[in-house]
Design a protein around this motif. Structure first.
Motif, short mmCIF file in Angstrom:
data_model
loop_
_atom_site.label_atom_id
_atom_site.label_comp_id
_atom_site.label_asym_id
_atom_site.label_seq_id
_atom_site.Cartn_x
_atom_site.Cartn_y
_atom_site.Cartn_z
N UNK A 430 0.82 -1.20 0.00
CA UNK A 430 0.00 0.00 0.00
C UNK A 430 0.86 1.25 0.00
N UNK A 431 1.93 1.27 0.78
CA UNK A 431 2.80 2.44 0.80
C UNK A 431 3.49 2.64 -0.55
N UNK A 432 3.83 1.56 -1.21
CA UNK A 432 4.41 1.66 -2.55
C UNK A 432 3.37 2.23 -3.53
N UNK A 433 2.11 1.76 -3.38
CA UNK A 433 1.03 2.28 -4.23
C UNK A 433 0.85 3.79 -4.01
N UNK A 434 0.93 4.23 -2.74
CA UNK A 434 0.79 5.65 -2.45
C UNK A 434 1.89 6.46 -3.12
N UNK A 435 3.16 6.00 -3.02
CA UNK A 435 4.27 6.72 -3.65
C UNK A 435 4.16 6.67 -5.17
N UNK A 436 3.70 5.55 -5.71
CA UNK A 436 3.51 5.44 -7.17
C UNK A 436 2.51 6.50 -7.64
N UNK A 437 1.40 6.66 -6.91
CA UNK A 437 0.41 7.66 -7.30
C UNK A 437 0.97 9.07 -7.20
N UNK A 438 1.73 9.36 -6.12
CA UNK A 438 2.28 10.71 -5.96
C UNK A 438 3.30 11.01 -7.06
N UNK A 439 4.21 10.05 -7.29
CA UNK A 439 5.22 10.27 -8.34
C UNK A 439 4.56 10.31 -9.71
N UNK A 440 3.56 9.45 -9.93
CA UNK A 440 2.85 9.44 -11.22
C UNK A 440 2.18 10.77 -11.49
N UNK A 441 1.54 11.33 -10.47
CA UNK A 441 0.91 12.66 -10.64
C UNK A 441 1.95 13.72 -10.96
N UNK A 442 3.08 13.66 -10.25
CA UNK A 442 4.15 14.65 -10.50
C UNK A 442 4.65 14.56 -11.95
N UNK A 443 4.78 13.34 -12.47
CA UNK A 443 5.23 13.17 -13.86
C UNK A 443 4.18 13.70 -14.83
N UNK A 444 2.88 13.40 -14.53
CA UNK A 444 1.80 13.85 -15.42
C UNK A 444 1.77 15.37 -15.54
N UNK A 445 1.95 16.05 -14.41
CA UNK A 445 1.80 17.51 -14.39
C UNK A 445 3.15 18.22 -14.34
N UNK A 446 4.20 17.52 -14.82
CA UNK A 446 5.54 18.09 -14.82
C UNK A 446 5.71 19.06 -16.00
N UNK A 447 6.78 19.84 -15.92
CA UNK A 447 7.09 20.77 -17.00
C UNK A 447 8.54 20.61 -17.39
N UNK A 448 8.77 20.58 -18.69
CA UNK A 448 10.14 20.57 -19.22
C UNK A 448 10.96 19.39 -18.69
N UNK A 449 10.29 18.30 -18.42
CA UNK A 449 10.98 17.09 -17.95
C UNK A 449 11.88 17.35 -16.74
N UNK A 450 11.43 18.23 -15.87
CA UNK A 450 12.19 18.49 -14.64
C UNK A 450 12.22 17.24 -13.78
N UNK A 451 13.28 17.00 -12.99
CA UNK A 451 13.37 15.79 -12.17
C UNK A 451 12.37 15.80 -11.01
N UNK A 452 11.91 14.60 -10.65
CA UNK A 452 11.02 14.40 -9.50
C UNK A 452 11.88 13.90 -8.34
N UNK A 453 11.72 14.49 -7.17
CA UNK A 453 12.58 14.14 -6.03
C UNK A 453 11.76 13.50 -4.92
N UNK A 454 12.25 12.33 -4.44
CA UNK A 454 11.67 11.66 -3.25
C UNK A 454 12.62 11.94 -2.09
#
Length: 531
Positions: A430-454
Motif C-alpha cells: 500500500x505504501x508503494x502504491x501511495x508513492x507510485x500515485x504521488x510520483x505518477x501525478x508529478x510526472x503527469x503535471x511536470x514541465x520541461x521534464x524536470x526531475x522528481x525528487x523523493x
C-alpha cells in the motif's frame, strides 16, 4: 401523634376518669354518711325532747321543725306554722310512730314546697313528737365540706400529672435509645420482640433491594455514560432531570455544565414543538456544521426522554457514496462510449484501412483507462475493509522508494534523497502504491521534464516536483474522489481522479496525514507525515 404523647394522654385520661368516678362515688357515700349522722342527731333530739319536761319554744332546733301530734292526728304544736294545721294522722311517719314507737319518711312538703326528711317517736301518753329537716340542708352541709375535698383532689391530680409525665419518660427512654441502624436482638420490652423481629427481617430485605437497585443504577449510569449519542431525561415543561456527556459533546458544553431546560441547549423550533406536544417529536437540527437527528418520546411517570444522534458523518458518507456512484457512472460512460462508437464503425466496415489502426489504438487506450479505473475502485474498496489488511510489516521507506524509482524508469527522472532512514509499521504494497500515485501525478503535471525528487526524513516521505502547481482554491479538494485540477490534461494522460484519494486513504490507514505545499507555476510538494 407521638407515642410519648399517646402514653401521657392515655395515663391522664385514665386518671381523670378515675377521679371523676371517685368523686361521684365519694360524694354518694359522703351524702349517705351525712344523712345517717343527721338522722342520728334528729333521733337524739327527739329522745331528749320526749324525756325532758321543757317548753318547746325554749329549744334550739338548728333548722329543724318540731311538731307535736295527738294520737288522733291533731297538731298540738308546730314550731314554724302559724294558725291551725290540718290533721296529721295519715302521715306515714306518724302512723309508724303510733304503731311501732318510731317512724320516718322522705317526701315533698305541701306546706313548704321543699323535699323534707321526717322522723317521729311516740311518748308515754301516746302523743307523737316529730322533727323535720329540709334535705337541701344536708346538701348544704355537704357542700361546705366539698372545697377542701376538691382541693385535695386537684393536688392529687397535679401529682398524677407529674407522675404520668415521669412514667412516660421512663417508658420511652429505652425506646428512644433503640438503634435501628443495625439488627435489634434484645428489645427493652418483651412485647416489642415480634416487632423488632419483623423490622430486622424487613431491614435485611430492604438492604438487598437497595443493593440491587444501586447495582442497576450503576449499570444504567455506566451504560448511559458510555453512549456517545446524547440522552436527555426531562419533564413536560422542559426541565432537565438528567443528561449524559454525549449531550455536552454535541452542544460543546463544559463537562460540569448542567442546563436547567432543553431550551438552553437549543432554541430550535423543533424543541419548542416537542414541548408543545408533551415531550413527543422528531426531526433534525443544525449545531454548527453538524447535523443532529433528534427523537423525543414521552415516558410514563418520568416526563420524556430525548435521543440525539450526530448524523453528520453518516450524511457525509451517504453524500460521498452518491457522488462516487455518479462519478463512476460518468467516468465509465465516457470510455465505453468511445469503445462502443469505434468498435461499431469497425464492425460495419465504415472506416478506411488507415483508420483501422488508429481506431484500434483508441479502443485499446480507452480499455486500459477502464482497467485503471476498475483497479483503483477495487483498491479503494479494499481500503474501506481495513480489518482485512495486514498492517504488521516493518516497512523500509527507502527500499519502497527505490522500487518506485525503478517502476518509473524511462517514464521520468526520479531521484531519492535520504536525510534519515525511516521504517514504519504497516503494509509495504500500500505504501508503494501511495508513492507510485504521488510520483505518477508529478510526472503527469511536470514541465520541461524536470526531475522528481523523493525526500526521506525521520518522520516523513516527500515527493517534490517543479510542475504546474495547484491553486489555493483547489488545495482543499484535491483529495476528493474523481476531482481533477486540470481535467483536459487528465483526459490526455488517462487519469481517473482517484489517485490522491487513494494516497489519503493509505495515509490514514497508517495513522499518517498528508501535507501539501504548492504554488502555481512553481511546483508542488506532497508529504506523508508519520506520527
Amino acid at each position: 401523634m407521638k407515642l410519648s404523647r399517646k402514653i401521657f394522654f392515655s395515663l391522664v385520661s385514665i386518671v381523670t376518669v378515675s377521679f371523676i368516678f371517685l368523686f361521684f362515688i365519694s360524694s354518694y357515700f359522703l351524702h349517705m354518711r351525712m344523712e345517717d349522722e343527721v338522722k342520728a342527731g334528729m333521733y337524739d333530739e327527739l329522745v331528749l325532747i320526749r324525756d325532758l319536761d321543757v317548753d318547746p319554744d325554749e329549744l334550739e332546733l338548728r333548722r329543724m321543725r318540731l311538731t307535736m301530734i295527738s294520737p288522733d292526728g291533731t297538731v298540738l304544736y308546730d314550731s314554724d306554722a302559724e294558725g291551725e294545721l290540718e290533721n296529721h294522722l295519715m302521715r306515714p311517719e306518724v302512723q309508724e310512730a303510733i304503731s311501732h314507737g318510731y317512724g320516718e319518711d322522705k317526701r315533698r312538703s305541701d306546706t313548704l314546697l321543699v323535699d323534707m326528711l321526717y322522723m317521729a317517736i311516740s311518748d308515754q301518753e301516746g302523743n307523737v313528737i316529730r322533727l323535720s329537716l329540709p334535705i337541701d340542708s344536708i346538701y348544704y352541709d355537704m357542700l361546705n365540706l366539698m372545697p377542701p375535698f376538691i382541693i385535695v383532689l386537684l393536688l392529687l391530680f397535679a401529682v398524677i400529672l407529674i407522675l404520668s409525665y415521669c412514667i412516660t419518660k421512663w417508658v420511652m427512654k429505652p425506646l428512644d435509645s433503640l438503634d435501628f441502624s443495625g439488627n435489634v436482638d434484645t428489645p427493652p420490652y418483651d412485647e416489642l420482640l415480634p416487632l423488632t423481629e419483623r423490622l430486622n427481617r424487613q431491614k435485611i430485605e430492604i438492604e438487598k433491594q437497595m443493593t440491587s437497585l444501586q447495582r442497576q443504577k450503576d449499570e444504567t449510569s455506566l451504560i448511559i455514560k458510555g453512549i456517545s449519542d446524547g440522552i436527555v431525561l426531562f419533564r413536560d415543561d422542559g426541565t432537565i432531570l438528567m443528561m449524559n456527556d454525549g449531550v455536552r459533546n454535541i452542544f460543546s458544553l463544559p463537562k460540569d455544565a448542567n442546563p436547567n431546560s432543553i431550551l438552553e441547549l437549543s432554541r430550535s423550533p423543533l424543541f419548542f414543538s416537542i414541548l408543545d406536544n408533551k415531550g413527543e417529536g422528531q426531526g433534525k437540527i443544525k449545531v454548527g456544521e453538524r447535523t443532529i437527528d433528534v427523537r423525543a418520546t414521552p415516558s410514563d411517570g418520568l416526563g420524556a426522554v430525548m435521543f440525539l444522534f450526530d448524523v453528520s458523518e453518516k450524511e457525509r458518507i451517504e453524500r460521498r457514496e452518491r457522488e462516487f456512484v455518479e462519478n463512476i457512472s460518468h467516468e465509465i460512460r465516457t470510455p465505453l462510449t468511445s469503445i462502443s462508437g469505434y468498435s461499431e464503425l469497425l464492425e460495419r466496415g465504415a472506416v478506411t484501412e488507415d483508420n483501422i489502426v488508429k481506431f484500434s489504438h483508441l479502443i485499446h487506450k480507452e480499455a486500459l483507462r477502464l482497467k485503471s479505473l476498475s483497479d483503483d475502485i477495487l483498491l479503494l474498496s479494499s481500503l474501506d475493509g481495513k480489518s482485512r489488511i495486514d498492517m504488521s510489516e516493518d516497512v523500509d521507506i527507502v527500499a519502497v522508494s527505490e522500487s518506485v524509482k525503478e517502476y518509473f524508469a524511462g517514464k521520468g527522472e526520479v531521484s531519492i534523497s535520504v536525510k534519515s532512514p525511516l521504517v514504519v509499521k504497516g503494509n509495504s504494497s500500500l505504501l508503494e502504491e501511495a508513492l507510485v500515485n504521488l510520483v505518477g501525478n508529478s510526472i503527469k503535471y511536470n514541465r520541461n521534464d524536470n526531475p522528481i525528487e523523493i525526500i526521506i526524513s525521520s518522520d516523513r516521505v516527500t515527493v517534490k516536483d517543479q510542475g504546474i502547481g495547484i491553486s489555493e482554491l483547489d488545495k482543499d479538494r484535491i483529495f476528493e474522489r474523481f476531482y481533477r485540477v486540470d481535467k483536459s490534461r487528465s483526459r490526455e494522460t488517462g487519469g481517473t481522479g482517484l489517485g490522491l484519494s487513494i494516497v489519503n486513504e493509505i495515509a490514514e490507514l497508517h495513522g499518517a496525514k498528508i501535507s501539501v505545499e504548492s504554488e502555481l507555476g512553481v511546483g508542488s510538494s506532497f508529504s506523508i507525515i508519520f506520527k
